[in-house]
Design an enzyme around this catalytic site. Sequence first.
Site, PDB file in Angstrom:
ATOM      1  N   GLY A 117     -73.022  52.279   2.405  1.00 24.72           N
ATOM      2  CA  GLY A 117     -71.844  51.433   2.309  1.00 24.72           C
ATOM      3  C   GLY A 117     -71.663  50.857   0.920  1.00 24.72           C
ATOM      4  N   CYS A 131     -62.138  47.826   4.192  1.00 28.83           N
ATOM      5  CA  CYS A 131     -61.147  46.753   4.177  1.00 28.83           C
ATOM      6  C   CYS A 131     -59.721  47.279   4.292  1.00 28.83           C
ATOM      7  CB  CYS A 131     -61.288  45.934   2.897  1.00 28.83           C
ATOM      8  SG  CYS A 131     -62.907  45.164   2.693  1.00 28.83           S
ATOM      9  N   THR A 185     -78.472  48.440   5.423  1.00 23.62           N
ATOM     10  CA  THR A 185     -78.061  48.987   6.716  1.00 23.62           C
ATOM     11  C   THR A 185     -76.811  48.330   7.293  1.00 23.62           C
ATOM     12  OG1 THR A 185     -79.809  47.558   7.605  1.00 23.62           O
ATOM     13  CG2 THR A 185     -80.284  49.896   7.450  1.00 23.62           C
ATOM     14  N   GLY A 215     -66.692  39.951  16.004  1.00 25.01           N
ATOM     15  CA  GLY A 215     -67.727  39.680  15.020  1.00 25.01           C
ATOM     16  C   GLY A 215     -68.744  40.812  14.922  1.00 25.01           C
ATOM     17  N   PRO A 243     -92.471  43.757  -4.063  1.00 27.61           N
ATOM     18  CA  PRO A 243     -91.784  43.950  -5.337  1.00 27.61           C
ATOM     19  C   PRO A 243     -91.009  45.264  -5.439  1.00 27.61           C
ATOM     20  CG  PRO A 243     -94.128  44.364  -5.598  1.00 27.61           C
ATOM     21  CD  PRO A 243     -93.941  43.828  -4.217  1.00 27.61           C
ATOM     22  N   TYR A 274     -46.559  26.294 -15.980  1.00 21.46           N
ATOM     23  CA  TYR A 274     -45.331  26.236 -15.173  1.00 21.46           C
ATOM     24  C   TYR A 274     -44.249  27.143 -15.729  1.00 21.46           C
ATOM     25  CZ  TYR A 274     -40.710  24.545 -13.811  1.00 21.46           C
ATOM     26  OH  TYR A 274     -39.407  24.483 -13.382  1.00 21.46           O
TER      27      TYR A 274
END
Length: 458
Positions: A18, A50, A113, A245, A283, A431
């Site tokens: 991924g 996405c 993963t 979720g 490590p 602005y």
Amino acid sequence: MNDRDPADRKKIIIIGGGAVGLAVATSVKRHSDHEILVFSSDSHASYSQCGIPFVIAKEINDFNSLLLRKKEFFEEAGIDLRTGTVVKSIDIAARTVLAEGKEYRFDRLVIATGSTPSIPEKLESGALLKNVFTVRTLEDAIRLEKALQDVSSVAIIGGGAIGAELAVACSKRRLNTLLINRSSSLLSHNIDPDMADIVREHLESMGVQILTDYTPQALNGEGSVRSVTIGEKEFPADVVIISAGVKPETQIAADAGIMIGPTGGIIVNDDLQVKLTNGTFDPDVYCGGECAQLQDLITGRPMLSQLASTARRMAGVIRDNLIDEQSSFGPVISPWVALIGELEVGTVGITTRIARLNGIDVVSGLATGTTRAGYYPGSAQLYIKLLFRNRILVGAQAIGGKGVKERIDGLSLAISKRTTVDEILNMETCYTPPLGTLVDPLTYAAKGALRKMSKVRK
């Protein structure tokens, strides 16, 4: 890089193809001559998850548009990418992984993963029915798109960002769309209820039926789904999308003696090295992405991040450490933005809900403005909410027709720099009528919070 000493050449195995896995692979290969082998359980390589809701909405032509790199790219780069391959186990002591019935040795390992969809326990049997989908992979999305071509009603379970984006997509396809959320407000992990009401009103104006404070009891049908039971009622549904979720995919790491934190994610240090059950950090074994447990900058507590932007930053840190250029990854504030219908919705830092859960007293300021000068054509509403703790900015939310991402990016920096309400009020803003108002709504939100602070002092 081929003139390096062969003794310096490392065998690197990456589990996961991924946002973290392939970014690490390509970047490490670009900066070294290490031997890289990537195992990905996904059947597709290198694509944008996405973008999936926007293909479903027909805002993007087809799924091929989401493919970032073809498999041939990795072959030409000298990266051995094995798609559709599941790693069965990791042996930390032997420095091997088991896949395809064979053991592969590594000098360094990257665990990326990701996560898997969460399915409510009551719906597990119903989730096996035809036309019930989760949407995590491109293959999932392709199957969903095919199913949506010949139906009239869709029920989406879960009112988070993906659920809301998919509700918009189905509505744009002129499908009868029902969005069901167990919380009392949409996007409850991202924004406060008063801000979520703006999103809800917008979705309902698009024809989306919304039920909050409900968890479906069952998915009904013989062979194919036909309805969803909510309370004492049945709602027809030719297709059901479960977007309740995700949870970190960490079983293979846990089985290997890698520590899992209270969030369900893999415990890592600032170098993104994993913690072993003997209490030491290895490590040569790294972890990044949705399966890694991170630290929240504001609360100091462990957390997970499902943001592609966070994953890419983690990939950069892992890359640096794999090529022996020291790098570290600190606490996060998770700036997030989404396009839901015509609304840009963004947040960074903590929400009021998170503040309460962590015993943090916050003072908020909410302001309504416009994206352009009122007289300029195309002006749209803009809502800004700021949260302060001890006068320091700790959270920000924005909803509007334009300019939300830019404001959230700026407020992300402000939070990380511990900007005070006084500094925000003294901030200079630019602005011009086509792009904003003379006084930015951000200023009015800060003033609103300051008034509340003054009353508290009195």
